[in-house]
Scaffold this motif. Structure first.
Motif, PDB file in Angstrom:
ATOM      1  N   VAL A  42       9.959 -11.658  21.779  1.00  0.00           N
ATOM      2  CA  VAL A  42       9.703 -12.604  20.680  1.00  0.00           C
ATOM      3  C   VAL A  42       8.516 -12.132  19.860  1.00  0.00           C
ATOM      4  N   ASP A  43       7.461 -11.665  20.523  1.00  0.00           N
ATOM      5  CA  ASP A  43       6.298 -11.130  19.804  1.00  0.00           C
ATOM      6  C   ASP A  43       6.681  -9.932  18.939  1.00  0.00           C
ATOM      7  N   ALA A  44       7.507  -9.056  19.470  1.00  0.00           N
ATOM      8  CA  ALA A  44       7.925  -7.871  18.707  1.00  0.00           C
ATOM      9  C   ALA A  44       8.727  -8.275  17.473  1.00  0.00           C
ATOM     10  N   VAL A  45       9.637  -9.232  17.636  1.00  0.00           N
ATOM     11  CA  VAL A  45      10.428  -9.701  16.490  1.00  0.00           C
ATOM     12  C   VAL A  45       9.519 -10.370  15.466  1.00  0.00           C
ATOM     13  N   ALA A  46       8.600 -11.216  15.946  1.00  0.00           N
ATOM     14  CA  ALA A  46       7.677 -11.895  15.028  1.00  0.00           C
ATOM     15  C   ALA A  46       6.813 -10.888  14.276  1.00  0.00           C
ATOM     16  N   ASN A  47       6.302  -9.893  14.979  1.00  0.00           N
ATOM     17  CA  ASN A  47       5.487  -8.865  14.311  1.00  0.00           C
ATOM     18  C   ASN A  47       6.306  -8.088  13.295  1.00  0.00           C
ATOM     19  N   ASN A  48       7.563  -7.808  13.612  1.00  0.00           N
ATOM     20  CA  ASN A  48       8.446  -7.116  12.679  1.00  0.00           C
ATOM     21  C   ASN A  48       8.656  -7.963  11.420  1.00  0.00           C
ATOM     22  N   LEU A  49       8.902  -9.252  11.623  1.00  0.00           N
ATOM     23  CA  LEU A  49       9.082 -10.142  10.468  1.00  0.00           C
ATOM     24  C   LEU A  49       7.806 -10.219   9.632  1.00  0.00           C
ATOM     25  N   LEU A  50       6.669 -10.347  10.292  1.00  0.00           N
ATOM     26  CA  LEU A  50       5.402 -10.410   9.556  1.00  0.00           C
ATOM     27  C   LEU A  50       5.158  -9.117   8.773  1.00  0.00           C
ATOM     28  N   ASP A  51       5.494  -7.984   9.365  1.00  0.00           N
ATOM     29  CA  ASP A  51       5.338  -6.703   8.655  1.00  0.00           C
ATOM     30  C   ASP A  51       6.230  -6.661   7.418  1.00  0.00           C
ATOM     31  N   LYS A  52       7.466  -7.140   7.562  1.00  0.00           N
ATOM     32  CA  LYS A  52       8.380  -7.155   6.416  1.00  0.00           C
ATOM     33  C   LYS A  52       7.887  -8.117   5.339  1.00  0.00           C
ATOM     34  N   ILE A  53       7.390  -9.275   5.751  1.00  0.00           N
ATOM     35  CA  ILE A  53       6.858 -10.247   4.788  1.00  0.00           C
ATOM     36  C   ILE A  53       5.648  -9.658   4.070  1.00  0.00           C
ATOM     37  N   ASP A  54       4.756  -9.006   4.825  1.00  0.00           N
ATOM     38  CA  ASP A  54       3.579  -8.381   4.206  1.00  0.00           C
ATOM     39  C   ASP A  54       3.983  -7.297   3.214  1.00  0.00           C
ATOM     40  N   ALA A  55       4.951  -6.483   3.592  1.00  0.00           N
ATOM     41  CA  ALA A  55       5.398  -5.406   2.697  1.00  0.00           C
ATOM     42  C   ALA A  55       5.990  -5.993   1.418  1.00  0.00           C
ATOM     43  N   ARG A  56       6.810  -7.020   1.558  1.00  0.00           N
ATOM     44  CA  ARG A  56       7.427  -7.647   0.378  1.00  0.00           C
ATOM     45  C   ARG A  56       6.368  -8.307  -0.492  1.00  0.00           C
ATOM     46  N   PHE A  57       5.401  -8.983   0.134  1.00  0.00           N
ATOM     47  CA  PHE A  57       4.327  -9.614  -0.622  1.00  0.00           C
ATOM     48  C   PHE A  57       3.529  -8.569  -1.396  1.00  0.00           C
ATOM     49  N   ASN A  58       3.204  -7.460  -0.730  1.00  0.00           N
ATOM     50  CA  ASN A  58       2.456  -6.394  -1.407  1.00  0.00           C
ATOM     51  C   ASN A  58       3.248  -5.812  -2.568  1.00  0.00           C
ATOM     52  N   GLN A  59       4.560  -5.666  -2.389  1.00  0.00           N
ATOM     53  CA  GLN A  59       5.412  -5.150  -3.462  1.00  0.00           C
ATOM     54  C   GLN A  59       5.423  -6.124  -4.638  1.00  0.00           C
ATOM     55  N   LEU A  60       5.598  -7.409  -4.351  1.00  0.00           N
ATOM     56  CA  LEU A  60       5.613  -8.406  -5.428  1.00  0.00           C
ATOM     57  C   LEU A  60       4.255  -8.502  -6.114  1.00  0.00           C
ATOM     58  N   SER A  61       3.206  -8.389  -5.343  1.00  0.00           N
ATOM     59  CA  SER A  61       1.861  -8.436  -5.918  1.00  0.00           C
ATOM     60  C   SER A  61       1.645  -7.254  -6.872  1.00  0.00           C
ATOM     61  N   ALA A  62       2.086  -6.084  -6.470  1.00  0.00           N
ATOM     62  CA  ALA A  62       1.948  -4.900  -7.337  1.00  0.00           C
ATOM     63  C   ALA A  62       2.778  -5.062  -8.603  1.00  0.00           C
ATOM     64  N   GLN A  63       3.993  -5.594  -8.466  1.00  0.00           N
ATOM     65  CA  GLN A  63       4.847  -5.808  -9.638  1.00  0.00           C
ATOM     66  C   GLN A  63       4.219  -6.843 -10.582  1.00  0.00           C
ATOM     67  N   THR A  64       3.651  -7.893 -10.007  1.00  0.00           N
ATOM     68  CA  THR A  64       3.005  -8.929 -10.816  1.00  0.00           C
ATOM     69  C   THR A  64       1.804  -8.354 -11.549  1.00  0.00           C
ATOM     70  N   ASP A  65       0.998  -7.560 -10.844  1.00  0.00           N
ATOM     71  CA  ASP A  65      -0.164  -6.938 -11.482  1.00  0.00           C
ATOM     72  C   ASP A  65       0.263  -6.028 -12.633  1.00  0.00           C
ATOM     73  N   ALA A  66       1.311  -5.255 -12.406  1.00  0.00           N
ATOM     74  CA  ALA A  66       1.807  -4.359 -13.462  1.00  0.00           C
ATOM     75  C   ALA A  66       2.297  -5.166 -14.660  1.00  0.00           C
ATOM     76  N   ARG A  67       2.983  -6.257 -14.399  1.00  0.00           N
ATOM     77  CA  ARG A  67       3.505  -7.093 -15.492  1.00  0.00           C
ATOM     78  C   ARG A  67       2.365  -7.728 -16.273  1.00  0.00           C
ATOM     79  N   PHE A  68       1.341  -8.207 -15.574  1.00  0.00           N
ATOM     80  CA  PHE A  68       0.192  -8.782 -16.274  1.00  0.00           C
ATOM     81  C   PHE A  68      -0.498  -7.735 -17.140  1.00  0.00           C
ATOM     82  N   GLU A  69      -0.569  -6.508 -16.659  1.00  0.00           N
ATOM     83  CA  GLU A  69      -1.162  -5.426 -17.452  1.00  0.00           C
ATOM     84  C   GLU A  69      -0.340  -5.200 -18.720  1.00  0.00           C
ATOM     85  N   GLN A  70       0.978  -5.217 -18.598  1.00  0.00           N
ATOM     86  CA  GLN A  70       1.843  -5.049 -19.770  1.00  0.00           C
ATOM     87  C   GLN A  70       1.638  -6.197 -20.756  1.00  0.00           C
ATOM     88  N   VAL A  71       1.494  -7.412 -20.232  1.00  0.00           N
ATOM     89  CA  VAL A  71       1.303  -8.575 -21.106  1.00  0.00           C
ATOM     90  C   VAL A  71      -0.021  -8.451 -21.846  1.00  0.00           C
TER      91      VAL A  71
END
Length: 116
Positions: A42-71
């Motif tokens: 269960v810990d391994a699955v939870a850590n895997n999910l948290l890693d995926k959530i962190d990666a997706r959040f970082n990707q969205l954050s980078a995309q948002t930052d890039a979009r704000f720069e364009q704006v």
């Protein structure tokens, strides 16, 4: 006293043998080991999910930052265009003032001021 300890030891051996044989899952494994293994999974699955959530959040954050720069860049371009429009209005206003001065020097009057 020794007889009681011997009984406890005997019961532990029998209980371990009983639980390893009667509980479904991995045979010859105690319930404690099974719970530990399950908890680790269960810990391994939870850590895997948290890693995926962190990666997706970082990707969205980078995309948002890039979009704000364009704006911000777009707003700068719009500001420059408004400055050009303001300069053009200033030029037109000056030219209209010159035309009005020339017309007045020629004796022209405004239509509302004319007597018919």
């Amino acid at each position: 006293m020794f007889g009681l300890q011997a009984q406890v030891n005997d019961h532990e051996v029998r209980l371990t043998a009983l639980e390893s044989r009667t509980v479904s899952g991995v045979p010859d494994t105690t319930i404690a080991v099974r719970f530990t293994t399950l908890h680790e999974r269960v810990d391994a699955v939870a850590n895997n999910l948290l890693d995926k959530i962190d990666a997706r959040f970082n990707q969205l954050s980078a995309q948002t930052d890039a979009r704000f720069e364009q704006v911000d860049q777009r707003f700068e371009q719009i500001d420059q265009r408004f400055e050009q429009v303001d300069q053009r209005f200033t030029q037109v206003d000056g030219q209209l003032g010159e035309i009005k001065s020339m017309l007045l020097s020629l004796g022209a009057t405004a239509p509302a001021d004319r007597v018919n």
